[in-house]
Design an enzyme around this catalytic site. Structure first.
Site, PDB file in Angstrom:
ATOM      1  N   ASP A  99       0.831  -1.214   0.000  1.00 49.17           N
ATOM      2  CA  ASP A  99       0.000   0.000   0.000  1.00 49.17           C
ATOM      3  C   ASP A  99       0.864   1.263   0.000  1.00 49.17           C
ATOM      4  OD1 ASP A  99       0.918  -0.404   2.613  1.00 49.17           O
ATOM      5  OD2 ASP A  99      -1.035  -0.127   3.570  1.00 49.17           O
ATOM      6  N   VAL A 101       4.964   2.925   1.027  1.00 49.55           N
ATOM      7  CA  VAL A 101       6.347   2.772   1.491  1.00 49.55           C
ATOM      8  C   VAL A 101       6.719   4.035   2.243  1.00 49.55           C
ATOM      9  CG1 VAL A 101       8.697   2.129   0.859  1.00 49.55           C
ATOM     10  CG2 VAL A 101       6.797   1.511  -0.644  1.00 49.55           C
ATOM     11  N   ASP A 102       7.098   3.848   3.484  1.00 47.76           N
ATOM     12  CA  ASP A 102       7.431   4.977   4.362  1.00 47.76           C
ATOM     13  C   ASP A 102       8.954   4.961   4.567  1.00 47.76           C
ATOM     14  OD1 ASP A 102       7.454   6.914   6.299  1.00 47.76           O
ATOM     15  OD2 ASP A 102       6.183   5.894   7.718  1.00 47.76           O
ATOM     16  N   SER A 103       9.458   4.417   5.669  1.00 50.42           N
ATOM     17  CA  SER A 103      10.915   4.329   5.863  1.00 50.42           C
ATOM     18  C   SER A 103      11.522   3.315   4.891  1.00 50.42           C
ATOM     19  CB  SER A 103      11.231   3.906   7.302  1.00 50.42           C
ATOM     20  OG  SER A 103      10.872   2.556   7.503  1.00 50.42           O
ATOM     21  N   LEU A 105      11.520   0.106   5.690  1.00 49.44           N
ATOM     22  CA  LEU A 105      11.922  -1.017   6.549  1.00 49.44           C
ATOM     23  C   LEU A 105      11.176  -2.307   6.199  1.00 49.44           C
ATOM     24  CD1 LEU A 105      13.391  -1.992   9.278  1.00 49.44           C
ATOM     25  CD2 LEU A 105      11.194  -1.483  10.337  1.00 49.44           C
ATOM     26  N   THR A 106       9.857  -2.229   6.087  1.00 48.35           N
ATOM     27  CA  THR A 106       9.031  -3.419   5.816  1.00 48.35           C
ATOM     28  C   THR A 106       9.462  -4.084   4.511  1.00 48.35           C
ATOM     29  OG1 THR A 106       7.188  -2.265   6.878  1.00 48.35           O
ATOM     30  CG2 THR A 106       6.642  -4.239   5.621  1.00 48.35           C
ATOM     31  N   LYS A 130       6.053   7.509   0.226  1.00 45.89           N
ATOM     32  CA  LYS A 130       6.363   8.671   1.079  1.00 45.89           C
ATOM     33  C   LYS A 130       7.864   8.873   0.992  1.00 45.89           C
ATOM     34  CE  LYS A 130       3.365   8.723   4.974  1.00 45.89           C
ATOM     35  NZ  LYS A 130       3.204   8.484   6.433  1.00 45.89           N
ATOM     36  N   ASP A 158      -5.470   2.229   6.841  1.00 50.41           N
ATOM     37  CA  ASP A 158      -6.285   2.431   8.046  1.00 50.41           C
ATOM     38  C   ASP A 158      -5.657   3.391   9.045  1.00 50.41           C
ATOM     39  OD1 ASP A 158      -4.105   0.707   8.872  1.00 50.41           O
ATOM     40  OD2 ASP A 158      -5.247   0.335  10.701  1.00 50.41           O
TER      41      ASP A 158
HETATM   42  P1  5GP Z   1       7.766   1.336   6.449  1.00 49.04           P
HETATM   43  O1  5GP Z   1       8.205  -0.031   6.876  1.00 49.04           O
HETATM   44  O2  5GP Z   1       8.077   1.611   4.997  1.00 49.04           O
HETATM   45  O3  5GP Z   1       8.301   2.409   7.348  1.00 49.04           O
HETATM   46  O4  5GP Z   1       6.210   1.409   6.653  1.00 49.04           O
HETATM   47  C1  5GP Z   1       5.337   0.727   5.805  1.00 49.04           C
HETATM   48  C2  5GP Z   1       4.036   0.390   6.477  1.00 49.04           C
HETATM   49  O5  5GP Z   1       3.682   1.395   7.438  1.00 49.04           O
HETATM   50  C3  5GP Z   1       2.898   0.370   5.473  1.00 49.04           C
HETATM   51  O6  5GP Z   1       2.698  -0.931   4.983  1.00 49.04           O
HETATM   52  C4  5GP Z   1       1.722   0.823   6.306  1.00 49.04           C
HETATM   53  O7  5GP Z   1       1.133  -0.261   6.949  1.00 49.04           O
HETATM   54  C5  5GP Z   1       2.325   1.730   7.338  1.00 49.04           C
HETATM   55  N1  5GP Z   1       2.215   3.156   6.975  1.00 49.04           N
HETATM   56  C6  5GP Z   1       3.214   3.999   6.650  1.00 49.04           C
HETATM   57  N2  5GP Z   1       2.764   5.234   6.414  1.00 49.04           N
HETATM   58  C7  5GP Z   1       1.423   5.164   6.577  1.00 49.04           C
HETATM   59  C8  5GP Z   1       0.374   6.126   6.438  1.00 49.04           C
HETATM   60  O8  5GP Z   1       0.555   7.311   6.124  1.00 49.04           O
HETATM   61  N3  5GP Z   1      -0.893   5.661   6.666  1.00 49.04           N
HETATM   62  C9  5GP Z   1      -1.156   4.378   7.008  1.00 49.04           C
HETATM   63  N4  5GP Z   1      -2.439   4.048   7.201  1.00 49.04           N
HETATM   64  N5  5GP Z   1      -0.188   3.452   7.150  1.00 49.04           N
HETATM   65  C10 5GP Z   1       1.084   3.841   6.925  1.00 49.04           C
END
Ligand code: 5GP
Length: 177
Positions: A99, A101-103, A105-106, A130, A158
Site C-alpha cells: 500500500d 512505502v514509508d521508511s 523497513l518493511t 512517502k 487504516d
Molecule cells: P515502512 O516499513 O516503509 O516504514 O512502513 C510501511 C508500512 O507502514 C505500510 O505498509 C503501512 O502499513 C504503514 N504506513 C506507513 N505510512 C502510513 C500512512 O501514512 N498511513 C497508514 N495508514 N499506514 C502507513
C-alpha cells in the site's frame, strides 16, 4: 463528510486512471510469463483487487500479513511475518504489492526474505511512496503516487483499523479523531 474522513489527497478517479496505467505496464513487462502477485495485508487489499483486474497475462495470487504501525502513527522499527504466503516461489516471477512505502523497513525486510527463496525475478509495486521518509533503499519498480509526509488513510489504508473502506486517499486530520 470530508471532515469525518479527512482531506482528500488522491481522488477515486486519479487512483483508477493510475492503476490502469500500471496494469498496462505490468502486462507489457511480463508478456509471455506467468506472474505471482503477493498482496501485503491488510493495507494493500483494495489496491491489489483493482490492480489484478487491469493485468492481462496469467496471474496467480497469494497473501502475506506483516506487522505495521499497529495503533500508532510512527514506525515500530520491527518487522514480523504474521502470516506467510502458501506457495513456493522458487523459479517464479514474483511481484510484491504494497500500500505505502514509508521508511522502507518493511519492504527491505520482505524483499530480502522473499529473495532468499530464489524466485526467478522479484519486483515491488507500491500504490503510495512517502519518498521523503525513506531510510532503507528499496527498489520500487512500479509506484502509483508520491505523497507528502502526512499520515494517510482510505483505499485500504487504516487508522486503528478504520477508514479502509474510504474510496479515495485522504490525510488523517487529527481534529477528526
Ligand atoms: P515502512 O516499513 O516503509 O516504514 O512502513 C510501511 C508500512 O507502514 C505500510 O505498509 C503501512 O502499513 C504503514 N504506513 C506507513 N505510512 C502510513 C500512512 O501514512 N498511513 C497508514 N495508514 N499506514 C502507513
Amino acid at each position: 463528510m470530508e471532515r469525518i474522513f479527512g482531506k482528500p489527497l488522491v481522488t477515486q478517479r486519479e487512483i483508477e486512471k493510475r492503476i490502469k496505467e500500471i496494469g498496462t505496464k505490468i502486462t507489457a513487462d511480463y508478456e509471455g510469463k506467468e506472474l505471482l502477485m503477493v498482496c501485503l495485508l491488510k493495507g494493500a487489499y483494495v489496491f491489489f483487487a483493482d490492480l489484478v483486474r487491469t493485468i492481462h497475462i496469467p496471474v496467480s495470487v497469494d497473501f502475506m500479513m506483516v506487522s505495521s504501525y499497529g495503533d500508532r502513527t510512527s514506525s515500530s522499527g520491527v518487522v514480523k511475518i504474521i502470516s506467510d504466503i502458501s506457495s513456493d516461489i522458487k523459479g517464479k516471477d514474483v511481484l510484491i504489492v504494497e500500500d505505502i512505502v514509508d521508511s522502507g523497513l518493511t519492504l527491505d525486510y520482505l524483499y530480502k526474505n522473499l529473495n532468499a527463496r530464489k524466485p526467478d525475478s522479484l519486483k515491488i509495486c507500491a500504490l503510495l511512496n512517502k519518498a521523503e521518509r525513506r531510510k532503507y533503499d528499496v527498489p520500487l519498480d512500479y509506484v502509483g503516487f508520491t505523497v507528502p509526509n502526512k499520515f494517510v488513510i482510505g483505499y485500504g489504508l487504516d487508522y486503528q483499523d478504520n477508514y479502509r473502506n474510504l474510496p479515495y486517499i485522504a490525510v488523517l486530520d487529527v481534529s477528526d479523531i
